[in-house]
Design a protein around this motif. Structure first.
Motif: not given
Length: 143
Positions: A112, A114-121
């Motif tokens: 989760y 990793k996905q947040l980092e990708k989605d939100t930078e």
């Protein structure tokens, strides 16, 4: 490598003076299988006939927490608990009845994150997870 040697290295690397109080508090935290309160640490030191007062324990904990050598957990009732950072990344189930803490062995948040980092930078540097509820015994007595 012995724990004391490891603690000395960690203190030096963090620019801290090596003191008996710091070493002993780190030892007590590492020996504990769960986070503990400052008062419990104080009692552990006091039982060994070492001269350290409670205010020294609090000051030392604050210093160690500021450098990242220990983690301060704020749980129910604003009770502060501490754990040695070398215990690894852990999360807890906290019983609102008996205050028992159960360690969650696997972190459910890595993917989760990793996905947040990708989605939100947004660069995530850490997280804490406490799930509150009632252990089997407390839930049984509530029924």
């Amino acid at each position: 490598m012995k724990d004391k040697e490891l603690f000395e290295i960690e203190l030096k690397e963090n620019g801290l003076k090596i003191t008996k109080a710091r070493i002993r508090i780190l030892e007590i935290l590492k020996e504990s299988c769960h986070p503990i309160a400052a008062e419990e640490i104080f009692l552990g030191v006091k039982s060994e006939a070492e001269k350290m007062n409670l205010s020294t324990v609090y000051r030392t904990l604050e210093t160690l927490e500021e450098t990242g050598l220990i983690t301060k957990l704020g749980l129910v009732d604003d009770k502060k608990l501490y754990e040695y950072h070398g215990m690894g990344h852990r999360h807890y189930l906290v019983c609102l009845g008996c205050r028992q803490m159960i360690t969650i062995e696997n972190c459910p948040l890595h993917e989760y994150e990793k996905q947040l980092e990708k989605d939100t930078e947004f660069t995530i540097t850490g997280h804490k997870l406490y799930l509150y509820g009632y252990c089997k015994e407390c839930a049984r007595t509530m029924r």
